[in-house]
Design an enzyme around this catalytic site. Structure first.
Site, PDB file in Angstrom:
ATOM      1  N   LYS A 208      -4.037  -0.892  15.802  1.00  0.00           N
ATOM      2  CA  LYS A 208      -5.418  -0.357  14.857  1.00  0.00           C
ATOM      3  C   LYS A 208      -6.681  -0.094  15.425  1.00  0.00           C
ATOM      4  CE  LYS A 208      -2.518  -1.180  11.551  1.00  0.00           C
ATOM      5  NZ  LYS A 208      -1.737  -0.466  10.640  1.00  0.00           N
TER       6      LYS A 208
ATOM      7  N   TYR B 278      -3.463  -7.461  16.754  1.00  0.00           N
ATOM      8  CA  TYR B 278      -2.817  -6.243  15.753  1.00  0.00           C
ATOM      9  C   TYR B 278      -4.140  -5.527  15.885  1.00  0.00           C
ATOM     10  CZ  TYR B 278      -3.077  -4.709  10.858  1.00  0.00           C
ATOM     11  OH  TYR B 278      -3.523  -4.059   8.956  1.00  0.00           O
TER      12      TYR B 278
ATOM     13  N   ASN C  14       2.167   4.688   7.246  1.00  0.00           N
ATOM     14  CA  ASN C  14       1.729   3.327   6.718  1.00  0.00           C
ATOM     15  C   ASN C  14       2.807   2.032   6.729  1.00  0.00           C
ATOM     16  OD1 ASN C  14       0.805   1.644   4.667  1.00  0.00           O
ATOM     17  ND2 ASN C  14       2.776   2.031   4.300  1.00  0.00           N
TER      18      ASN C  14
ATOM     19  N   VAL D 136      -6.055  -7.068   1.862  1.00  0.00           N
ATOM     20  CA  VAL D 136      -5.042  -6.309   0.176  1.00  0.00           C
ATOM     21  C   VAL D 136      -4.415  -6.796   0.205  1.00  0.00           C
ATOM     22  CG1 VAL D 136      -4.436  -4.157  -0.526  1.00  0.00           C
ATOM     23  CG2 VAL D 136      -5.476  -3.627   1.000  1.00  0.00           C
TER      24      VAL D 136
ATOM     25  N   THR E  21      -0.967  -8.007  -0.872  1.00  0.00           N
ATOM     26  CA  THR E  21       0.350  -7.305   0.295  1.00  0.00           C
ATOM     27  C   THR E  21       1.538  -8.848   0.221  1.00  0.00           C
ATOM     28  OG1 THR E  21      -0.108  -6.424   2.011  1.00  0.00           O
ATOM     29  CG2 THR E  21      -0.676  -4.861   0.183  1.00  0.00           C
TER      30      THR E  21
ATOM     31  N   SER F 230      -7.367   0.198   9.869  1.00  0.00           N
ATOM     32  CA  SER F 230      -7.021  -1.412   9.280  1.00  0.00           C
ATOM     33  C   SER F 230      -8.973  -1.455   9.836  1.00  0.00           C
ATOM     34  CB  SER F 230      -6.576  -2.434  10.151  1.00  0.00           C
ATOM     35  OG  SER F 230      -7.207  -3.942   9.434  1.00  0.00           O
TER      36      SER F 230
ATOM     37  N   ILE G 114       0.668  -1.192  -0.182  1.00  0.00           N
ATOM     38  CA  ILE G 114      -0.040   0.154   0.285  1.00  0.00           C
ATOM     39  C   ILE G 114       1.067   1.351   0.281  1.00  0.00           C
ATOM     40  CG2 ILE G 114      -1.534   1.285   1.089  1.00  0.00           C
ATOM     41  CD1 ILE G 114      -2.641  -1.211   2.578  1.00  0.00           C
TER      42      ILE G 114
ATOM     43  N   ASP H 111      12.980   3.883  10.918  1.00  0.00           N
ATOM     44  CA  ASP H 111      13.094   2.234  11.638  1.00  0.00           C
ATOM     45  C   ASP H 111      11.732   3.889  12.339  1.00  0.00           C
ATOM     46  OD1 ASP H 111      11.890   0.480  14.124  1.00  0.00           O
ATOM     47  OD2 ASP H 111      13.707   0.159  14.441  1.00  0.00           O
TER      48      ASP H 111
ATOM     49  N   LYS I 253       4.064  13.023  16.007  1.00  0.00           N
ATOM     50  CA  LYS I 253       5.061  13.809  16.770  1.00  0.00           C
ATOM     51  C   LYS I 253       5.707  14.552  15.917  1.00  0.00           C
ATOM     52  CE  LYS I 253       6.386  12.335  20.409  1.00  0.00           C
ATOM     53  NZ  LYS I 253       6.639  13.769  21.605  1.00  0.00           N
TER      54      LYS I 253
HETATM   55  N1  NAD Z   1      -2.848  -5.793   2.988  1.00  0.00           N
HETATM   56  C1  NAD Z   1      -3.701  -5.347   3.839  1.00  0.00           C
HETATM   57  O1  NAD Z   1      -4.870  -6.128   3.520  1.00  0.00           O
HETATM   58  C2  NAD Z   1      -3.754  -4.508   5.063  1.00  0.00           C
HETATM   59  C3  NAD Z   1      -4.626  -4.017   5.091  1.00  0.00           C
HETATM   60  C4  NAD Z   1      -5.631  -3.324   6.208  1.00  0.00           C
HETATM   61  C5  NAD Z   1      -4.506  -2.189   6.952  1.00  0.00           C
HETATM   62  N2  NAD Z   1      -3.123  -2.632   6.058  1.00  0.00           N
HETATM   63  C6  NAD Z   1      -2.216  -1.842   6.694  1.00  0.00           C
HETATM   64  O2  NAD Z   1      -0.857  -1.529   5.857  1.00  0.00           O
HETATM   65  C7  NAD Z   1       0.555  -0.971   5.914  1.00  0.00           C
HETATM   66  C8  NAD Z   1       1.355  -1.244   5.302  1.00  0.00           C
HETATM   67  O3  NAD Z   1       0.837  -3.122   4.525  1.00  0.00           O
HETATM   68  P1  NAD Z   1       1.233  -3.812   3.480  1.00  0.00           P
HETATM   69  O4  NAD Z   1      -0.220  -4.174   3.510  1.00  0.00           O
HETATM   70  O5  NAD Z   1       1.214  -2.652   2.963  1.00  0.00           O
HETATM   71  O6  NAD Z   1       2.299  -4.498   4.108  1.00  0.00           O
HETATM   72  P2  NAD Z   1       3.549  -5.076   3.273  1.00  0.00           P
HETATM   73  O7  NAD Z   1       4.559  -5.983   4.437  1.00  0.00           O
HETATM   74  O8  NAD Z   1       4.219  -4.605   1.570  1.00  0.00           O
HETATM   75  O9  NAD Z   1       4.514  -3.107   4.118  1.00  0.00           O
HETATM   76  C9  NAD Z   1       5.134  -3.087   4.489  1.00  0.00           C
HETATM   77  C10 NAD Z   1       6.423  -1.871   4.988  1.00  0.00           C
HETATM   78  O10 NAD Z   1       6.190  -1.936   5.744  1.00  0.00           O
HETATM   79  C11 NAD Z   1       7.428  -1.948   6.497  1.00  0.00           C
HETATM   80  N3  NAD Z   1       7.767  -1.892   7.715  1.00  0.00           N
HETATM   81  C12 NAD Z   1       8.013  -2.300   8.672  1.00  0.00           C
HETATM   82  N4  NAD Z   1       8.375  -2.597   9.722  1.00  0.00           N
HETATM   83  C13 NAD Z   1       8.819  -1.135   9.680  1.00  0.00           C
HETATM   84  C14 NAD Z   1       9.793  -0.183  11.242  1.00  0.00           C
HETATM   85  N5  NAD Z   1       9.226  -0.716  11.483  1.00  0.00           N
HETATM   86  N6  NAD Z   1      10.026   1.009  10.537  1.00  0.00           N
HETATM   87  C15 NAD Z   1      10.317   1.359   8.700  1.00  0.00           C
HETATM   88  N7  NAD Z   1       8.870   0.543   7.666  1.00  0.00           N
HETATM   89  C16 NAD Z   1       8.863  -0.900   8.714  1.00  0.00           C
HETATM   90  C17 NAD Z   1       8.086  -2.773   5.608  1.00  0.00           C
HETATM   91  O11 NAD Z   1       9.828  -2.204   5.309  1.00  0.00           O
HETATM   92  C18 NAD Z   1       7.039  -2.658   4.445  1.00  0.00           C
HETATM   93  O12 NAD Z   1       8.082  -2.065   3.534  1.00  0.00           O
HETATM   94  C19 NAD Z   1      -0.155  -1.570   7.499  1.00  0.00           C
HETATM   95  O13 NAD Z   1       0.093  -0.837   8.224  1.00  0.00           O
HETATM   96  C20 NAD Z   1      -0.760  -2.336   7.514  1.00  0.00           C
HETATM   97  O14 NAD Z   1      -1.418  -2.700   8.763  1.00  0.00           O
HETATM   98  C21 NAD Z   1      -2.969  -3.628   5.524  1.00  0.00           C
END
Ligand code: NAD
Length: 252
Positions: A162, A158, A92, A191, A193, A145, A19, A65, A126
């Protein structure tokens, strides 16, 4: 394509994948300069390279991080030093719950999910607010989420994180609305991913079928367009919402 964000600067955490990557690309397609921030340098640089080649926009990778406040402050400093401003931020970066069920969830799982998914958003807000309040303007979108709005079995930790993101979003939205900063959240359903593939493996397609009235997973671009809209002036009167983008899952 409406390049309505030319001259603006956007920051996306977790921009190396999923995302976050789709949103970074959508900001850039609309003309914004984009900071792609992530712990994953390889994926982050790939997003930057895609933008530079395909989107007629500037982009920069910053390693971060989000669990580390010092690293987050450095990310904001780099953004402003490089692009001169911070207009829009999408918080995100996130990780999935690893527990099969709440009662077997470990302390390690709790610490990891809370520190990235909730504390990470707090750190980012912040540091972003410090900058946006100086400028007297800005827009922040946090990625919550469907699990931030309703209970989802086996997603207890989780979901707690959220729900926390939604709470942070609403309180901050009220606090800073009068100071020029609009704050909202998106609440995606399932989603397709790396995160959902890691979490659900072979069950993913079957889960997606049941998850919502559309009977399918979202593509990351469908979340990205909602985020970019929330950050844009087209959403100028939208404050403190936790917007479901979930194919109708939470309407049931
Ligand atoms: N995929 C879904 O179905 C879904 C649904 C609802 C919410 N979300 C939320 O969307 C967001 C993105 O999820 P996604 O599905 O694209 O996942 P993804 O795993 O494809 O991407 C997550 C990214 O976050 C980075 N990351 C993780 N820990 C980190 C840290 N400590 N510091 C910096 N970067 C860090 C990872 O390296 C990765 O690039 C998340 O917050 C997830 O909870 C996802």
């Amino acid at each position: 394509m409406d390049r309505n964000l030319v001259g603006k600067v956007a920051l996306v955490t977790g921009g190396a994948s999923g995302i976050g990557r789709a949103t970074a690309i959508e900001f850039a397609r609309r003309g914004a300069a984009v900071v792609v921030a992530d712990a994953d340098a390889t994926g982050g640089k790939e997003t930057v390279s895609y933008i530079e080649t395909n989107c007629d926009a500037r982009a920069m990778f910053v390693g971060v991080d989000v669990t580390d406040a010092v690293s987050v402050e450095a990310m904001i400093r780099s953004t402003v030093e490089h692009f001169g401003a911070l207009d829009m931020a999408f918080n995100n970066a996130g990780v999935p719950d690893r527990a099969a069920s709440l009662h077997v969830s470990t302390q390690e799982n709790w610490d990891r999910v809370m520190s990235v998914n909730l504390e990470g958003v707090w750190h980012c807000m912040k540091a972003e607010l410090d900058q946006m309040l100086l400028a007297g303007k800005g827009a922040i979108v946090n990625n919550a989420s469907r699990s931030g709005l309703v209970g989802v079995p086996s997603d207890g930790v989780y979901g707690a994180a959220k729900h926390g993101v939604v709470g942070l979003t609403k309180a901050a939205a009220i606090e800073f609305a009068g100071k020029g900063v609009r704050i909202n959240a998106v609440c995606p359903g399932l989603v397709e991913t790396a995160l959902t593939r890691a979490r659900f493996g072979d069950e993913l397609a079957a889960r997606a079928k049941l998850a919502n009235p559309l009977g399918r997973m979202a593509q990351a671009e469908e979340i990205a367009s909602a985020v970019v809209w929330l950050c844009s002036d087209a959403a100028s009167f939208v404050v403190g919402v936790a917007l479901p983008v979930d194919g109708g899952a939470t309407a049931r």
